[in-house]
Design a protein around this motif. Structure first.
Motif, PDB file in Angstrom:
ATOM      1  N   GLY A 151      60.258  26.904 -44.638  1.00 62.84           N
ATOM      2  CA  GLY A 151      61.312  27.702 -44.027  1.00 62.84           C
ATOM      3  C   GLY A 151      62.442  26.868 -43.477  1.00 62.84           C
ATOM      4  O   GLY A 151      63.626  27.189 -43.665  1.00 62.84           O
ATOM      5  N   LEU A 152      62.113  25.760 -42.799  1.00 61.17           N
ATOM      6  CA  LEU A 152      63.159  24.927 -42.213  1.00 61.17           C
ATOM      7  C   LEU A 152      63.928  24.174 -43.288  1.00 61.17           C
ATOM      8  O   LEU A 152      65.148  23.955 -43.158  1.00 61.17           O
ATOM      9  N   HIS A 153      63.255  23.787 -44.369  1.00 63.67           N
ATOM     10  CA  HIS A 153      63.979  23.166 -45.487  1.00 63.67           C
ATOM     11  C   HIS A 153      64.977  24.149 -46.083  1.00 63.67           C
ATOM     12  O   HIS A 153      66.121  23.798 -46.393  1.00 63.67           O
ATOM     13  N   THR A 154      64.540  25.408 -46.224  1.00 62.99           N
ATOM     14  CA  THR A 154      65.447  26.440 -46.737  1.00 62.99           C
ATOM     15  C   THR A 154      66.614  26.661 -45.788  1.00 62.99           C
ATOM     16  O   THR A 154      67.763  26.829 -46.217  1.00 62.99           O
ATOM     17  N   LEU A 155      66.325  26.645 -44.484  1.00 63.26           N
ATOM     18  CA  LEU A 155      67.382  26.864 -43.487  1.00 63.26           C
ATOM     19  C   LEU A 155      68.488  25.825 -43.615  1.00 63.26           C
ATOM     20  O   LEU A 155      69.676  26.160 -43.546  1.00 63.26           O
ATOM     21  N   TRP A 243      53.770  31.314 -40.580  1.00 61.50           N
ATOM     22  CA  TRP A 243      53.641  32.211 -41.734  1.00 61.50           C
ATOM     23  C   TRP A 243      54.868  33.118 -41.863  1.00 61.50           C
ATOM     24  O   TRP A 243      55.336  33.381 -42.987  1.00 61.50           O
ATOM     25  N   SER A 244      55.379  33.607 -40.748  1.00 57.14           N
ATOM     26  CA  SER A 244      56.594  34.440 -40.788  1.00 57.14           C
ATOM     27  C   SER A 244      57.781  33.640 -41.289  1.00 57.14           C
ATOM     28  O   SER A 244      58.647  34.157 -42.004  1.00 57.14           O
ATOM     29  N   LEU A 265      69.606  34.068 -41.283  1.00 56.52           N
ATOM     30  CA  LEU A 265      69.720  34.197 -39.829  1.00 56.52           C
ATOM     31  C   LEU A 265      68.343  34.216 -39.171  1.00 56.52           C
ATOM     32  O   LEU A 265      68.135  33.622 -38.103  1.00 56.52           O
ATOM     33  N   LEU A 266      67.401  34.884 -39.815  1.00 53.72           N
ATOM     34  CA  LEU A 266      66.045  34.928 -39.277  1.00 53.72           C
ATOM     35  C   LEU A 266      65.452  33.529 -39.170  1.00 53.72           C
ATOM     36  O   LEU A 266      64.772  33.199 -38.194  1.00 53.72           O
ATOM     37  N   LEU A 267      65.706  32.697 -40.169  1.00 53.44           N
ATOM     38  CA  LEU A 267      65.201  31.325 -40.125  1.00 53.44           C
ATOM     39  C   LEU A 267      65.774  30.567 -38.928  1.00 53.44           C
ATOM     40  O   LEU A 267      65.068  29.803 -38.272  1.00 53.44           O
ATOM     41  N   GLY A 268      67.051  30.789 -38.659  1.00 50.78           N
ATOM     42  CA  GLY A 268      67.651  30.152 -37.490  1.00 50.78           C
ATOM     43  C   GLY A 268      67.026  30.640 -36.194  1.00 50.78           C
ATOM     44  O   GLY A 268      66.757  29.847 -35.273  1.00 50.78           O
ATOM     45  N   MET A 269      66.784  31.933 -36.104  1.00 48.09           N
ATOM     46  CA  MET A 269      66.152  32.494 -34.909  1.00 48.09           C
ATOM     47  C   MET A 269      64.727  31.977 -34.755  1.00 48.09           C
ATOM     48  O   MET A 269      64.260  31.709 -33.640  1.00 48.09           O
ATOM     49  N   GLN A 270      64.014  31.810 -35.870  1.00 46.53           N
ATOM     50  CA  GLN A 270      62.638  31.318 -35.803  1.00 46.53           C
ATOM     51  C   GLN A 270      62.592  29.852 -35.380  1.00 46.53           C
ATOM     52  O   GLN A 270      61.660  29.430 -34.690  1.00 46.53           O
ATOM     53  N   LEU A 271      63.587  29.078 -35.786  1.00 47.15           N
ATOM     54  CA  LEU A 271      63.674  27.698 -35.313  1.00 47.15           C
ATOM     55  C   LEU A 271      63.881  27.676 -33.798  1.00 47.15           C
ATOM     56  O   LEU A 271      63.244  26.882 -33.075  1.00 47.15           O
ATOM     57  N   LEU A 272      64.733  28.563 -33.310  1.00 46.16           N
ATOM     58  CA  LEU A 272      64.953  28.658 -31.866  1.00 46.16           C
ATOM     59  C   LEU A 272      63.676  29.068 -31.145  1.00 46.16           C
ATOM     60  O   LEU A 272      63.337  28.520 -30.088  1.00 46.16           O
ATOM     61  N   MET A 273      62.933  30.016 -31.720  1.00 40.71           N
ATOM     62  CA  MET A 273      61.682  30.450 -31.107  1.00 40.71           C
ATOM     63  C   MET A 273      60.676  29.306 -31.058  1.00 40.71           C
ATOM     64  O   MET A 273      59.954  29.152 -30.057  1.00 40.71           O
ATOM     65  N   LEU A 274      60.635  28.497 -32.107  1.00 43.41           N
ATOM     66  CA  LEU A 274      59.718  27.360 -32.120  1.00 43.41           C
ATOM     67  C   LEU A 274      60.071  26.389 -30.998  1.00 43.41           C
ATOM     68  O   LEU A 274      59.186  25.874 -30.296  1.00 43.41           O
ATOM     69  N   ILE A 275      61.354  26.121 -30.823  1.00 43.15           N
ATOM     70  CA  ILE A 275      61.801  25.218 -29.768  1.00 43.15           C
ATOM     71  C   ILE A 275      61.401  25.759 -28.394  1.00 43.15           C
ATOM     72  O   ILE A 275      60.918  25.019 -27.526  1.00 43.15           O
ATOM     73  N   ILE A 276      61.565  27.064 -28.202  1.00 42.64           N
ATOM     74  CA  ILE A 276      61.209  27.682 -26.926  1.00 42.64           C
ATOM     75  C   ILE A 276      59.704  27.624 -26.692  1.00 42.64           C
ATOM     76  O   ILE A 276      59.228  27.313 -25.598  1.00 42.64           O
TER      77      ILE A 276
END
Length: 366
Positions: A151-155, A243-244, A265-276
């Motif tokens: 996911g992060l590679h795709t982002l 997985w998401s 955009l979801l990938l960006g939000m998921q990266l932020l969630m991981l950081i949090i």
């Protein structure tokens, strides 16, 4: 001072919880009260037949010097039990109203959405208990790591310019992200169900009264002793997010137009969630997992106190001076990592603010 013979309330339950720590469970409030092992011993004598003076005399075994010190400790312990409403005759805490869905605190009012998760998740939990425990754990961990990598590679390789992500894509992505958050919390609930410590409810908390945060009430996880299970319980949401993340990445790579923009955009939000969720400065999932793995409490406070005293060349307080060399190095490393994390997060937020404002304004047509 407690004058009458102190007696623990009959309905209270004294158990051994995580890391074999003694706990008092109050079924009236649903709260757990942590006590020391010495306090656990004293509890066995709080049967209403011994006064406070009897307790001091019995436990000190006629040693006058020991009796003086023990007298103060007994007074402090009994006063703490009395304040918590755990003794017969103490002012009882207000009993929660059955079915009440809204609870308030100083900074985070909470709203329970459902208490049915244990019933809904039990069929899945039965299936997971039937297979070797290591198998679903390996599948979850390896799948999450692969999902984050993909996911992060795709982002970072297939995301269009920020100005192309404005408008409907931003609104849709926000809605889907709420579903991902529910999956995150449900993962915590599923692991708790498998471990035999079902969550009490799924709800939404309002951090500082305005920032919505989903949560599951896993208070009864205190009952589970094994460190491995408690680490998995803390990390379950992060594993589900992996997985998401894989799902969002797959959609982004195999779509165009609005669907592609929404997935990006979801990938960006998921990266932020991981950081949090890996935030070492808050009671995040990552911090909870760290405490569960090490058996430490208040690792953050000790780490920063150690850094502060070391930087100022001050004498360490006893609870830090008695740390082993390995423990001291571990706390120092944790404190330095936290400082670097704050700097990187501040840098990222500073550069992300203009983009976020532009996306928000474009979403409302400005």
């Amino acid at each position: 001072m407690i004058s009458s013979p102190p007696k623990l309330r009959d309905e209270l339950e004294v158990i051994r919880g995580m890391d074999d720590i003694p706990l008092i469970f109050d079924p009236v409030t649903g709260n757990y009260h942590r006590i020391t092992r010495a306090g656990e011993v004293v509890l066995t004598y709080l049967d209403g037949t011994r006064t406070r003076d009897d307790l001091v005399a019995f436990l000190s075994r006629a040693d006058q010097d020991r009796a003086a010190a023990l007298s103060r400790q007994i007074d402090t312990f009994l006063a703490a039990l009395d304040r918590s409403g755990l003794l017969v005759g103490s002012a009882l805490p207000d009993k929660p109203q059955d079915g009440r869905r809204v609870r308030t605190s100083m900074l985070m009012p909470r709203i329970i959405l459902t208490r049915s998760l244990p019933r809904l998740l039990e069929p899945v939990a039965i299936l997971l208990r039937a297979v070797p425990a290591l198998l679903p754990v390996l599948v979850a961990v390896l799948g999450a790591l692969a999902g984050y990598a993909f996911g992060l590679h795709t982002l970072f390789t297939a995301t269009p310019p920020p100005q192309d992500l404005a408008g409907p894509a931003f609104l849709i992505a926000t809605g889907v992200m709420l579903l991902y958050v529910l999956l995150h919390e449900s993962a915590h609930a599923l692991v708790a169900q498998v471990l035999g410590t079902p969550v009490r409810g799924l709800g939404i908390a309002l951090l500082f009264y305005f920032m919505p945060v989903a949560y599951v009430d896993r208070t009864d996880a205190y009952r589970f002793k094994g460190r491995g299970g408690r680490v998995l319980l803390a990390m379950a949401g992060i594993l589900m997010d992996g997985w998401s993340c894989a799902l969002s990445g797959a959609v982004a790579l195999n779509s165009t137009g609005l669907v592609h923009d929404t997935a990006a955009l979801l990938l960006g939000m998921q990266l932020l969630m991981l950081i949090i969720n890996l935030n070492p400065l808050m009671p995040s999932d990552g911090y909870t997992a760290l405490e569960a793995a090490t058996g430490l409490t208040n690792a953050r406070g000790r780490a920063f106190a150690l850094l502060r005293h070391t930087a100022r060349r001050q004498e360490l307080p006893p609870h830090l001076a008695n740390l082993s060399t390995a423990a001291r190095r571990g706390h120092m490393a944790y404190g330095l990592f936290s400082a670097v994390y704050v700097c990187l997060l501040a840098y990222a937020m500073f550069h992300a603010v203009p983009v976020t404002v532009d996306l928000a304004l474009s979403a409302v047509g400005r």
